[in-house]
Design a protein around this motif. Structure first.
Motif: not given
Length: 325
Positions: A59, A61-62, A78, A93
């Motif tokens: 996962d 970047g979440h 993200s 982001r």
């Protein structure tokens, strides 16, 4: 002083090169952590949780949280960098399908409230304790004085009025009490005081990296101390955690320390690894920060703010931490 009409925020090239209520994970300094979390509801509502960006392969970047009972929950949202306070989040982001970036203000349920394009690579994010103001830092290129290398921008957003300060470089600056102008001013690593108007940040010029105190209403910044980078103001507003270049030379790495604003006393923290991060206070006694590993992984560690004890692993495969309560 140079004017840059950019909605962006700063960082600098050298940035590239209950004590704690959260559950720490046991492990050595050179562990190989596997930390894929359990899918669950992630919110920014105040409470005894740690918010962070996951660097786990499953996962990466979440946004994720670590609950006080050690449960790790992962959201579908993200971010490259994140910070949250008082139910408000700031997410830096990439824009979907593009090579550009954006600043996204999140509500407590991770719904976007406002999106602003960023000119540069996201590097630092902060939200004031009240949740009313946000700040960010990005890397930029193209400044004529810098020969095409990376420079930085730091900006602020008032979430009550919508007022946007895209760069601090137009503020009136005083160095050692005297008015100062230079083409190479760079700011990064903003941290807000309790009144929301004043802030601290790093300002670089020449060979110096100063801690500055800023006044948003007056649009002024004054130097406080040399060799201070990525400041983070304690919840009681009495101390600043920061990284400083070893022997004044960033090539030698950075050491975490705490500055007492009233006395000027500096306390070196027990973490002896080079920390290239803006530290985050978990409470008035404990500081968190990320240490990077191979393969794009990082882990969040915690250390006492008084220089005692030893660093301990707080969250494996995580970076960009902030305490939600």
């Amino acid at each position: 002083m140079k004017t840059r009409i950019l909605i962006a925020a700063t960082g600098v090239l050298v940035l590239l090169a209950a004590a704690v209520v959260y559950i720490g994970l046991a492990g050595s300094r050179d562990h190989d952590a596997s930390a894929a979390g359990t899918a669950g509801a992630v919110t920014l509502t105040p409470g005894p949780r740690l918010l962070f960006v996951s660097t786990a392969d499953a996962d990466r970047g979440h946004l994720a949280t670590l609950e006080a009972d050690g449960v790790r929950a992962v959201s579908p949202v993200s971010c490259t960098r994140v910070y949250a306070a008082a139910g408000t989040g700031l997410c830096l982001r990439p824009e979907a399908g593009l090579t550009t970036y954006q600043l996204v203000v999140l509500d407590a349920q991770l719904n976007p409230k406002r999106e602003i394009p960023l000119v540069g690579l996201p590097n630092r994010a902060r939200v004031s304790a009240s949740g009313h103001r946000a700040a960010w830092t990005v890397f930029v290129t193209g400044d004529s004085y810098n020969g095409g290398r990376f420079s930085t921008r730091a900006g602020t957003l008032d979430l009550r009025t919508g007022d946007l300060e895209g760069t601090l470089e137009d503020f009136a600056v005083t160095v050692d009490g005297k008015p100062y102008q230079a083409a190479d001013l760079n700011f990064w690593g903003i941290t807000f005081t309790q009144d929301d108007n004043h802030f601290y940040a790093t300002m670089s010029t020449g060979s110096h990296r100063y801690l500055v105190e800023g006044d948003s209403a007056a649009r002024t910044a004054r130097t406080v101390r040399d060799n201070v980078e990525c400041p983070s103001l304690s919840p009681d507003n009495r101390r600043i955690a920061y990284k400083s270049a070893v022997d004044g030379d960033p090539a030698k790495g950075w050491r975490l320390s705490v500055l007492d604003l009233a006395t000027g006393t500096v306390t070196a923290l027990a973490e002896t690894h080079s920390v290239d991060d803006q530290p985050a206070w978990l409470d008035n006694r404990t500081i968190a920060y990320a240490l990077r590993r191979d393969g794009g992984h990082a882990d969040v560690w915690a250390v006492p703010a008084n220089g005692s004890g030893t660093p301990r692993l707080l969250v494996a495969d995580a970076e960009s931490p902030s305490a939600l309560g």
